[in-house]
Motif scaffolding. Structure first.
Motif, PDB file in Angstrom:
ATOM      1  N   GLY A  20       0.680  -1.114   0.002  1.00  0.00           N
ATOM      2  CA  GLY A  20      -0.169  -0.091  -0.187  1.00  0.00           C
ATOM      3  C   GLY A  20       0.768   1.152  -0.044  1.00  0.00           C
ATOM      4  N   ARG A  21       1.873   1.088   0.644  1.00  0.00           N
ATOM      5  CA  ARG A  21       2.960   2.300   0.944  1.00  0.00           C
ATOM      6  C   ARG A  21       3.505   2.637  -0.495  1.00  0.00           C
ATOM      7  N   GLN A  22       4.012   1.552  -1.058  1.00  0.00           N
ATOM      8  CA  GLN A  22       4.532   1.591  -2.378  1.00  0.00           C
ATOM      9  C   GLN A  22       3.614   2.213  -3.603  1.00  0.00           C
ATOM     10  N   LEU A  23       2.466   1.651  -3.421  1.00  0.00           N
ATOM     11  CA  LEU A  23       1.470   2.291  -4.398  1.00  0.00           C
ATOM     12  C   LEU A  23       1.293   3.791  -3.947  1.00  0.00           C
ATOM     13  N   ARG A  24       1.073   4.094  -2.860  1.00  0.00           N
ATOM     14  CA  ARG A  24       0.775   5.515  -2.528  1.00  0.00           C
ATOM     15  C   ARG A  24       1.964   6.475  -2.924  1.00  0.00           C
ATOM     16  N   SER A  25       3.182   5.725  -3.050  1.00  0.00           N
ATOM     17  CA  SER A  25       4.660   6.481  -3.153  1.00  0.00           C
ATOM     18  C   SER A  25       4.556   6.886  -4.832  1.00  0.00           C
ATOM     19  N   ILE A  26       3.789   6.226  -5.795  1.00  0.00           N
ATOM     20  CA  ILE A  26       3.844   6.608  -6.851  1.00  0.00           C
ATOM     21  C   ILE A  26       3.135   7.851  -7.272  1.00  0.00           C
ATOM     22  N   THR A  27       3.726   8.793  -7.627  1.00  0.00           N
ATOM     23  CA  THR A  27       3.422  10.271  -7.653  1.00  0.00           C
ATOM     24  C   THR A  27       2.893  10.547  -9.081  1.00  0.00           C
ATOM     25  N   THR A  28       2.171  11.630  -9.139  1.00  0.00           N
ATOM     26  CA  THR A  28       1.579  11.917 -10.515  1.00  0.00           C
ATOM     27  C   THR A  28       2.813  12.225 -11.471  1.00  0.00           C
ATOM     28  N   ARG A  29       3.793  12.729 -11.193  1.00  0.00           N
ATOM     29  CA  ARG A  29       4.718  13.075 -12.126  1.00  0.00           C
ATOM     30  C   ARG A  29       5.409  11.717 -12.788  1.00  0.00           C
ATOM     31  N   GLN A  30       5.357  10.756 -11.843  1.00  0.00           N
ATOM     32  CA  GLN A  30       5.992   9.337 -12.303  1.00  0.00           C
ATOM     33  C   GLN A  30       4.950   8.822 -13.110  1.00  0.00           C
ATOM     34  N   ILE A 447      -3.470   7.766 -29.970  1.00  0.00           N
ATOM     35  CA  ILE A 447      -2.875   7.571 -28.405  1.00  0.00           C
ATOM     36  C   ILE A 447      -2.872   8.787 -27.706  1.00  0.00           C
ATOM     37  N   VAL A 448      -2.977  10.059 -28.389  1.00  0.00           N
ATOM     38  CA  VAL A 448      -2.885  11.174 -27.737  1.00  0.00           C
ATOM     39  C   VAL A 448      -4.279  11.385 -26.747  1.00  0.00           C
ATOM     40  N   LEU A 449      -5.488  10.918 -27.565  1.00  0.00           N
ATOM     41  CA  LEU A 449      -6.737  10.752 -26.862  1.00  0.00           C
ATOM     42  C   LEU A 449      -6.802   9.713 -25.927  1.00  0.00           C
ATOM     43  N   LEU A 450      -6.112   8.618 -26.059  1.00  0.00           N
ATOM     44  CA  LEU A 450      -6.098   7.575 -25.116  1.00  0.00           C
ATOM     45  C   LEU A 450      -5.444   8.057 -23.871  1.00  0.00           C
ATOM     46  N   VAL A 451      -4.212   8.899 -23.941  1.00  0.00           N
ATOM     47  CA  VAL A 451      -3.463   9.582 -22.740  1.00  0.00           C
ATOM     48  C   VAL A 451      -4.337  10.470 -22.108  1.00  0.00           C
ATOM     49  N   PHE A 452      -5.231  11.277 -22.749  1.00  0.00           N
ATOM     50  CA  PHE A 452      -6.158  12.286 -22.218  1.00  0.00           C
ATOM     51  C   PHE A 452      -6.892  11.551 -21.323  1.00  0.00           C
ATOM     52  N   SER A 453      -7.618  10.620 -22.067  1.00  0.00           N
ATOM     53  CA  SER A 453      -8.747   9.698 -21.285  1.00  0.00           C
ATOM     54  C   SER A 453      -8.232   9.164 -20.198  1.00  0.00           C
ATOM     55  N   PHE A 454      -6.997   8.590 -20.165  1.00  0.00           N
ATOM     56  CA  PHE A 454      -6.432   8.024 -19.008  1.00  0.00           C
ATOM     57  C   PHE A 454      -6.253   9.003 -17.976  1.00  0.00           C
ATOM     58  N   ILE A 455      -5.754   9.997 -18.271  1.00  0.00           N
ATOM     59  CA  ILE A 455      -5.452  11.320 -17.086  1.00  0.00           C
ATOM     60  C   ILE A 455      -6.772  11.614 -16.457  1.00  0.00           C
ATOM     61  N   VAL A 456      -7.763  11.582 -17.438  1.00  0.00           N
ATOM     62  CA  VAL A 456      -9.162  12.188 -16.667  1.00  0.00           C
ATOM     63  C   VAL A 456      -9.686  11.156 -15.867  1.00  0.00           C
ATOM     64  N   ILE A 457      -9.976   9.835 -16.126  1.00  0.00           N
ATOM     65  CA  ILE A 457     -10.140   8.819 -15.391  1.00  0.00           C
ATOM     66  C   ILE A 457      -9.580   8.770 -14.115  1.00  0.00           C
ATOM     67  N   LEU A 458      -7.902   8.885 -14.300  1.00  0.00           N
ATOM     68  CA  LEU A 458      -7.253   8.747 -12.992  1.00  0.00           C
ATOM     69  C   LEU A 458      -7.518   9.758 -12.140  1.00  0.00           C
ATOM     70  N   PHE A 459      -7.769  10.929 -12.721  1.00  0.00           N
ATOM     71  CA  PHE A 459      -8.040  12.087 -11.931  1.00  0.00           C
ATOM     72  C   PHE A 459      -9.380  12.026 -11.077  1.00  0.00           C
ATOM     73  N   ILE A 460     -10.343  11.425 -11.535  1.00  0.00           N
ATOM     74  CA  ILE A 460     -11.843  11.193 -10.974  1.00  0.00           C
ATOM     75  C   ILE A 460     -11.665  10.250  -9.997  1.00  0.00           C
ATOM     76  N   LEU A 462      -8.637   9.408  -8.261  1.00  0.00           N
ATOM     77  CA  LEU A 462      -7.884  10.006  -7.270  1.00  0.00           C
ATOM     78  C   LEU A 462      -8.707  10.797  -6.181  1.00  0.00           C
ATOM     79  N   TRP A 463      -9.744  11.836  -7.166  1.00  0.00           N
ATOM     80  CA  TRP A 463     -10.252  12.761  -6.349  1.00  0.00           C
ATOM     81  C   TRP A 463     -11.318  12.142  -5.622  1.00  0.00           C
ATOM     82  N   SER A 464     -12.219  11.092  -6.044  1.00  0.00           N
ATOM     83  CA  SER A 464     -12.933  10.346  -5.110  1.00  0.00           C
ATOM     84  C   SER A 464     -12.634   9.692  -4.125  1.00  0.00           C
TER      85      SER A 464
END
Length: 505
Positions: A20-30, A447-460, A462-464
Motif C-alpha cells: 500500500g505504501r509503495q502504491l501511494r508513493s507513485i506520484t503523479t509526475r511518475q 494515442i493522444v486521446l487515449l492518454v487524455f482519457s487515462f488522465i481524466v479517469i485517473l483524476f476522477i 484519485l479525487w473520489s
C-alpha cells in the motif's frame, strides 16, 4: 490459533501495508513519465510499422529471381544485374468515366506523359504498356518470360508500397504486356498515350464498339513510372526508427491539438456555469415543471451527435433570422471555430447538469432551512453552503464533461465542418487521416486521446478516493467528539450523584 498461523497472518498484514505504501508513493509526475514513455514507444512502433508492412508486402506469392532494392520514398527501385531501374513511380487509385468535349472515350486515367510505363489493374488482369523506345534502349522483349518476370518483380512491391490498404496487383492475376498504343483483351480495348485534351495524356478502357464496359472490366488502380539506366537511379536509404520518428514528429500538423484544447477550454467554462444554473433552477420549480425541463436538459445526452448537429445547423444557419443576424455581423455560428465550441457545449452539458443536480438533491434540506432562519440570502446559501458540500460531485461532473467535449465528433463535423487549423479537432483529424490512408497520424492522434482519457479517469478516481478519506476522517472526528461529550456528561452525572450521596450521609 497456533503461533505459526499468527506469525504468518502478521507477516501478510505487514506485506499488504508495504505494498500500500509503495502504491501511494507513485506520484503523479511518475505516472505522467510512464505515459510519455508509452507515447514515445508507440511512436517508435509507428516508425517501424511502415517498414514492416512494406517488408510483408514484398513477400507476394511470386518468387523473385533477384531481390529488389526499394527506395525509402517508395517511388524508385533497382535490381542487381538489371540494366534498367524504375524511377518516378506513382499509383493513382481511380480514374474517371466521364465523357470529354468531343465524346465518350471510355474509362480514363490521366498520366503525366505519353512516354511512361503504365500498368492498369482491372477485373480482366494487369495490362502493362512499355513504350517501344524503352524496349529498344534496354533490350526488353515483352514476349520473353524472363523480361516479363523482371517487370513484375519491379511493379508488384512498388504498387504494394503505395496501395494504402487498397487492392494491390498480384502475380496470381493474368498479365498482358504490350508496346503498342492499344491492346484488345476479351473484346475490351486498352489504349495508351491518348491526347484527349491539349497537353494531357490519358490511358483509356473502352469496349470494341465504343460502349461503356466498366461493369465488366471493373477498372482499378493505375501505376506509372519511368525506366532509367540502373546507374542513374537514386535509391534513398531506409531511415532508422529514431530518424523516422523524428521526421514524423517534425512534419506533423499539430493544429488539431491546439484547436481541441482551445475549444474544450472555452466550452468547459460555459458548461460549468450553465450546468450549475440549470441544476439550481430545476431545484426551485414544481415537480411537474422539473420533469419537463429535466427532459429538455438531458435529451442531448441520448440523441445521436449527428442529430444534435443537424438541429443546431438548422437553428443557427441561414434558415433562421437568428443565425442570419450573426452571419451579417461577421460572427457566424456555423462552419467556424465558435461552432466547435457550441457543439461541445451542447453534447457535454447534460453530464455537468446531471452531476450537479444529483449533488444538490443529496444535500440535507434542514440545513438550507436553518440557513434561511439565520437570515442568509439565496445567493449566500448557494455559494457558502451548497457549493462546498456538493463540490466533490460537481468537480467529477466537470471533468467528465471536459472529457466528453474533448472527444466530440459527430455534432462538431455537422455544425463546424472540417477546416484545417480552424475547426479540425482531434477526433475529426483521426477520421480524415484514416480515410486518407495516413495510419501513422491516425495512431498518433488516437494515442493522444487515449492518454487524455487515462488522465481524466485517473483524476476522477484519485479525487473520489481523496474526498472519501476526508469524509471518513470527518465522520471519525465527529464520533470522537460525540463520545467525548457523552463521557463528560456521564462523569458530571456521576459526580453529582456522589455529592448528593455524601450530603445525605
Amino acid at each position: 490459533m497456533s503461533p505459526f498461523f499468527a506469525v504468518r497472518g502478521c507477516m501478510a498484514g505487514m506485506g499488504a501495508k508495504m505494498r500500500g505504501r509503495q502504491l501511494r508513493s507513485i506520484t503523479t509526475r511518475q505516472i505522467l513519465a510512464i505515459l510519455l514513455g508509452v507515447l514515445l514507444c508507440s511512436g517508435l512502433l509507428m516508425g517501424l510499422a511502415p517498414r514492416a508492412a512494406f517488408a510483408e508486402s514484398n513477400g507476394d506469392s511470386t518468387a523473385q529471381a533477384e531481390p529488389v532494392d526499394i527506395s525509402a520514398d517508395g517511388d524508385a527501385a533497382r535490381m542487381e544485374g538489371c540494366a534498367y531501374a524504375v524511377a518516378d513511380f506513382y499509383r493513382a487509385q481511380v480514374g474517371s468515366n466521364r465523357a470529354f468535349d468531343d465524346g465518350y472515350h471510355g474509362y480514363s486515367y490521366q498520366v503525366d506523359s505519353p512516354d511512361l510505363l503504365v500498368a492498369i489493374n482491372s477485373g480482366l488482369g494487369v495490362v502493362v504498356y512499355v513504350p517501344a523506345s524503352w524496349c529498344a534502349e534496354f533490350d526488353i522483349d515483352l514476349t520473353r518470360e524472363a523480361d516479363q518476370q523482371t517487370l513484375k518483380d519491379f511493379l508488384i512491391p512498388l504498387d504494394a508500397g503505395q496501395a494504402q490498404g487498397n487492392v494491390r496487383i498480384s502475380a496470381d492475376d493474368p498479365w498482358y504486356f504490350t508496346s503498342e498504343p492499344s491492346l484488345t483483351v476479351e473484346g475490351v480495348v486498352f489504349s495508351f498515350g491518348q491526347e484527349l485534351r491539349e497537353g494531357r495524356s490519358y490511358a483509356t478502357i473502352i469496349g470494341s464498339n465504343g460502349e461503356d464496359v466498366t461493369d465488366v472490366v471493373k477498372p482499378g488502380n493505375i501505376d506509372s513510372c519511368r525506366l532509367v539506366p540502373a546507374d542513374e537511379a537514386h535509391i534513398a536509404a531506409e531511415p532508422t526508427a529514431l530518424e523516422s520518428l523524428g521526421t514524423f514528429l517534425s512534419t506533423m500538423d499539430y493544429s488539431p491539438l491546439w484547436v481541441t484544447l482551445k475549444t474544450t477550454g472555452v466550452a468547459i467554462i460555459f458548461i460549468f456555469i450553465l450546468g450549475l444554473a440549470a441544476a439550481y433552477f430545476t431545484m426551485r420549480i414544481s415537480k411537474r415543471a422539473q420533469d419537463i425541463f429535466d427532459t429538455i436538459f438531458t435529451i442531448p445526452m441520448v440523441l445521436p451527435p449527428t442529430v444534435c448537429g443537424f438541429l443546431l445547423l438548422m437553428l443557427l444557419g441561414r434558415n433562421t433570422g437568428f443565425g442570419q443576424w450573426f452571419i451579417d455581423i461577421g460572427f457566424p455560428l456555423i462552419f467556424s471555430w465558435q461552432a466547435t465550441v457550441i457543439a461541445a457545449v451542447v453534447v457535454a452539458f447534460p453530464l455537468m447538469y446531471r452531476s450537479a443536480r444529483g449533488a444538490f438533491e443529496n444535500l440535507d434540506p434542514n440545513m438550507m432551512d436553518a440557513a434561511r432562519t439565520l437570515g442568509w440570502s439565496n445567493a449566500k446559501i448557494f455559494f457558502r453552503l451548497m457549493m462546498p458540500l456538493a463540490w466533490s460531485s460537481i468537480a467529477a461532473g466537470t471533468v467528465l464533461a471536459f472529457a466528453r467535449a474533448l472527444g466530440e465528433f459527430g455534432c462538431t463535423l455537422f455544425l463546424a465542418g472540417n477546416q484545417i487549423g480552424i475547426t479540425r479537432t482531434i477526433p475529426i483529424a483521426i477520421y480524415y487521416e484514416w480515410m486518407g490512408g495516413n495510419q501513422a497520424a491516425t495512431w498518433f492522434w488516437t494515442i493522444v486521446l487515449l492518454v487524455f482519457s487515462f488522465i481524466v479517469i485517473l483524476f476522477i478516481n484519485l479525487w473520489s478516493r481523496h474526498t472519501t478519506k476526508y469524509r471518513e476522517r470527518a465522520t471519525v472526528s465527529k464520533g470522537q467528539v460525540a463520545r467525548g461529550r457523552k463521557a463528560r456528561r456521564e462523569a458530571k452525572t456521576a459526580q453529582a450523584v456522589s455529592q448528593e450521596s455524601g450530603e445525605v450521609s
